[in-house]
Design an enzyme around this catalytic site. Sequence first.
Site, PDB file in Angstrom:
ATOM      1  N   HIS A 286       0.877  -1.181   0.000  1.00  8.63           N
ATOM      2  CA  HIS A 286       0.000   0.000   0.000  1.00  8.63           C
ATOM      3  C   HIS A 286       0.914   1.230   0.000  1.00  8.63           C
ATOM      4  O   HIS A 286       1.755   1.374  -0.879  1.00  8.63           O
ATOM      5  CB  HIS A 286      -0.915  -0.107   1.233  1.00  8.63           C
ATOM      6  CG  HIS A 286      -2.081   0.828   1.265  1.00  8.63           C
ATOM      7  ND1 HIS A 286      -2.482   1.581   0.195  1.00  8.63           N
ATOM      8  CD2 HIS A 286      -2.953   1.119   2.279  1.00  8.63           C
ATOM      9  CE1 HIS A 286      -3.548   2.293   0.543  1.00  8.63           C
ATOM     10  NE2 HIS A 286      -3.847   2.036   1.808  1.00  8.63           N
ATOM     11  N   HIS A 327      -2.022  -1.859  -9.939  1.00  6.52           N
ATOM     12  CA  HIS A 327      -3.010  -1.261  -9.040  1.00  6.52           C
ATOM     13  C   HIS A 327      -4.272  -2.093  -9.076  1.00  6.52           C
ATOM     14  O   HIS A 327      -4.645  -2.595 -10.142  1.00  6.52           O
ATOM     15  CB  HIS A 327      -3.322   0.191  -9.456  1.00  6.52           C
ATOM     16  CG  HIS A 327      -3.934   0.978  -8.364  1.00  6.52           C
ATOM     17  ND1 HIS A 327      -5.280   0.945  -8.104  1.00  6.52           N
ATOM     18  CD2 HIS A 327      -3.386   1.797  -7.436  1.00  6.52           C
ATOM     19  CE1 HIS A 327      -5.532   1.723  -7.067  1.00  6.52           C
ATOM     20  NE2 HIS A 327      -4.399   2.250  -6.636  1.00  6.52           N
ATOM     21  N   ASP A 383       3.007   5.702  -6.620  1.00  6.21           N
ATOM     22  CA  ASP A 383       4.233   5.584  -5.833  1.00  6.21           C
ATOM     23  C   ASP A 383       5.495   5.473  -6.672  1.00  6.21           C
ATOM     24  O   ASP A 383       6.601   5.540  -6.141  1.00  6.21           O
ATOM     25  CB  ASP A 383       4.150   4.350  -4.920  1.00  6.21           C
ATOM     26  CG  ASP A 383       3.212   4.604  -3.759  1.00  6.21           C
ATOM     27  OD1 ASP A 383       3.186   5.739  -3.282  1.00  6.21           O
ATOM     28  OD2 ASP A 383       2.522   3.659  -3.340  1.00  6.21           O
TER      29      ASP A 383
HETATM   30  N1  ACO Z   1       5.189  -6.651 -10.468  1.00  9.26           N
HETATM   31  C1  ACO Z   1       5.100  -7.860 -11.062  1.00  9.26           C
HETATM   32  N2  ACO Z   1       3.971  -8.549 -11.177  1.00  9.26           N
HETATM   33  C2  ACO Z   1       2.859  -8.003 -10.648  1.00  9.26           C
HETATM   34  C3  ACO Z   1       2.876  -6.761 -10.004  1.00  9.26           C
HETATM   35  C4  ACO Z   1       4.101  -6.079  -9.937  1.00  9.26           C
HETATM   36  N3  ACO Z   1       4.177  -4.891  -9.347  1.00  9.26           N
HETATM   37  N4  ACO Z   1       1.628  -6.472  -9.569  1.00  9.26           N
HETATM   38  C5  ACO Z   1       0.864  -7.493  -9.935  1.00  9.26           C
HETATM   39  N5  ACO Z   1       1.598  -8.428 -10.581  1.00  9.26           N
HETATM   40  C6  ACO Z   1       1.115  -9.656 -11.207  1.00  9.26           C
HETATM   41  C7  ACO Z   1       0.749 -10.703 -10.164  1.00  9.26           C
HETATM   42  O1  ACO Z   1       1.826 -11.560  -9.867  1.00  9.26           O
HETATM   43  C8  ACO Z   1      -0.395 -11.411 -10.855  1.00  9.26           C
HETATM   44  O2  ACO Z   1       0.154 -12.268 -11.819  1.00  9.26           O
HETATM   45  P1  ACO Z   1      -0.544 -13.686 -12.155  1.00  9.26           P
HETATM   46  O3  ACO Z   1      -1.868 -13.338 -12.773  1.00  9.26           O
HETATM   47  O4  ACO Z   1       0.408 -14.372 -13.081  1.00  9.26           O
HETATM   48  O5  ACO Z   1      -0.699 -14.405 -10.838  1.00  9.26           O
HETATM   49  C9  ACO Z   1      -1.115 -10.310 -11.602  1.00  9.26           C
HETATM   50  O6  ACO Z   1      -0.110  -9.321 -11.856  1.00  9.26           O
HETATM   51  C10 ACO Z   1      -2.254  -9.680 -10.826  1.00  9.26           C
HETATM   52  O7  ACO Z   1      -1.765  -9.249  -9.583  1.00  9.26           O
HETATM   53  P2  ACO Z   1      -2.612  -9.201  -8.238  1.00  9.26           P
HETATM   54  O8  ACO Z   1      -1.690  -9.288  -7.071  1.00  9.26           O
HETATM   55  O9  ACO Z   1      -3.726 -10.195  -8.326  1.00  9.26           O
HETATM   56  O10 ACO Z   1      -3.255  -7.759  -8.350  1.00  9.26           O
HETATM   57  P3  ACO Z   1      -3.905  -6.983  -7.163  1.00  9.26           P
HETATM   58  O11 ACO Z   1      -4.928  -6.115  -7.771  1.00  9.26           O
HETATM   59  O12 ACO Z   1      -4.323  -7.894  -6.079  1.00  9.26           O
HETATM   60  O13 ACO Z   1      -2.660  -6.151  -6.588  1.00  9.26           O
HETATM   61  C11 ACO Z   1      -1.148  -4.426  -6.094  1.00  9.26           C
HETATM   62  C12 ACO Z   1      -2.496  -4.799  -6.728  1.00  9.26           C
HETATM   63  C13 ACO Z   1      -1.101  -4.915  -4.630  1.00  9.26           C
HETATM   64  C14 ACO Z   1      -1.002  -2.924  -6.090  1.00  9.26           C
HETATM   65  C15 ACO Z   1      -0.019  -5.112  -6.902  1.00  9.26           C
HETATM   66  O14 ACO Z   1      -0.058  -4.654  -8.236  1.00  9.26           O
HETATM   67  C16 ACO Z   1       1.373  -4.871  -6.308  1.00  9.26           C
HETATM   68  O15 ACO Z   1       1.785  -5.615  -5.408  1.00  9.26           O
HETATM   69  N6  ACO Z   1       2.122  -3.817  -6.802  1.00  9.26           N
HETATM   70  C17 ACO Z   1       3.415  -3.492  -6.250  1.00  9.26           C
HETATM   71  C18 ACO Z   1       3.241  -2.721  -4.946  1.00  9.26           C
HETATM   72  C19 ACO Z   1       2.767  -1.299  -5.193  1.00  9.26           C
HETATM   73  O16 ACO Z   1       3.299  -0.582  -6.026  1.00  9.26           O
HETATM   74  N7  ACO Z   1       1.768  -0.910  -4.385  1.00  9.26           N
HETATM   75  C20 ACO Z   1       1.233   0.475  -4.434  1.00  9.26           C
HETATM   76  C21 ACO Z   1      -0.179   0.482  -4.931  1.00  9.26           C
HETATM   77  S1  ACO Z   1      -0.758   2.120  -4.981  1.00  9.26           S
HETATM   78  C22 ACO Z   1      -1.144   2.460  -3.402  1.00  9.26           C
HETATM   79  O17 ACO Z   1      -1.492   1.643  -2.604  1.00  9.26           O
HETATM   80  C23 ACO Z   1      -1.020   3.812  -2.969  1.00  9.26           C
END
Ligand code: ACO
Length: 448
Positions: A286, A327, A383
């Site tokens: 987050h 996201h 971010d």
């Molecule tokens: N890098 C690589 N792969 C990713 C990333 C990433 N940053 N984010 C998602 N994926 C992949 C997952 O592994 C998944 O792959 P799969 O379908 O092969 O299993 C797919 O993309 C979907 O990801 P989920 O985790 O299901 O997506 P979700 O909507 O639950 O997660 C989140 C969103 C938590 C923001 C995620 O994208 C992440 O962890 N990003 C990195 C952390 C980040 O930047 N957080 C800030 C968000 S903005 C905020 O909160 C202010």
Amino acid sequence: MGTVETAKGEETGASAAEGRKDALTIKDERTGRVYEVPIKHGTIRAMDLRQIKTSPDDFGLMTYDPAFMNTAHCTSRITYIDGDKGILQYRGYPIDVLAEKCTYLEVAYLLLYGELPNRKQYDEWVHAITYHTMIHESLKKVMDAFNYDAHPMGMLIATVAAMSTFYPEGRDVHDPAVRTKQVHRLIAKMPTIAAFAYKHSMGMPYVYPSNDLDYTSNFLTMLFKTPAENYKPNPTLVRALDILFILHADHEQNCGTNAMRGIGSAHTDPYSALAGAAAALYGPLHGGANEEVLKMLAEIGSISRVPEFIKEVKEGKGEKRLMGFGHRVYKNFDPRAKIIKRMAEEVFEVTGRNPLLDIALELERIALQDDYFVKRKLYPNVDFYSGLIYQAIGLPTAAFTVLFAIPRTSGWLAQWGELLEDPEEKIARPRQVYLGASERPFKAMDKR
Ligand code: ACO
């Protein structure tokens, strides 16, 4: 089809014109019964499913939705997001317009009260915030008690929670005047607590707030002024930080806001609820992501290492993530990231170019062409570039999430006020699907 059990759907809008109802017909194949549940605002009420039973003593049908992927838990009139189109609006105003034309305090007022303030309202609002920035000396002592290397976000969370003991009247959450007072206190004191946390981590004396400075200049002054040296914040950096505050002020039902509403639903005082929301924000998935982005860029170290890093992320299959990418809601682009990217250039003209920017740009360029990221709709989020700006302003990475919590305070409080005014709200208490052992005989310890 069997008999229709309930027919509450109303004929409205386009469906009515075509002789259809805004309703969903469900057939339970277990019993052959057919149910009709109304659709309103594109949703059905989960409680309307409870009538779907296999026998009179059956609890009734529930929905299973870990991580609330498809569940609206409230109605709200504060922030609108269309993740596919990359739209973000506060109270109907597009985020880029607010970022261009408003101050953060103007936007905070908008979030809390629903309308942009006129001159008189704005002046009174700014005065109220300015005159609540001091913190109790005993609260300062609470902060003194932390170890020299305490994480500023841990300090902020604990200090905000401690504020509930300084303002016990805040527990009267149903009195609007009492709520307004706590709103003033929280919005005003967050920068002071954040700056004190930073100074503490640097082993430097705290700098008290100055009422002759605007909100953001005052914050920067509390951060960077020392007893040995005066400090005059650069107007470009002040404006950049103020815009970052606007961009971070609210984001509808994110993890931290959900915590604020969840705790607030128990009618807990706003300080304790906000400490909980800030704790959620602290997490690396987050608000903690901006700190992680900088660590990641430093770990990559050079542009030439970018392809190798991307390969590691892809091969990690979710274990290793490209921080600042992806996201839950935005699946096209994050409109905040676009504004921040533009702003980064302006800031770097003042501070000098952050060497990590080139790594970030290359990372973005390669990722946006790569099938892995394109297929999963992973784009830079808020971010990805904000940390680079914070670093350029002179802040250590550990303080980044604190910089997120300051403006998000207005969003949390707006959502909390909306919750308390909503006649449909009750204590938040989700259900579970129990998959554990069924009742079994107890075994004495010597028989286990
Ligand atoms: N890098 C690589 N792969 C990713 C990333 C990433 N940053 N984010 C998602 N994926 C992949 C997952 O592994 C998944 O792959 P799969 O379908 O092969 O299993 C797919 O993309 C979907 O990801 P989920 O985790 O299901 O997506 P979700 O909507 O639950 O997660 C989140 C969103 C938590 C923001 C995620 O994208 C992440 O962890 N990003 C990195 C952390 C980040 O930047 N957080 C800030 C968000 S903005 C905020 O909160 C202010």
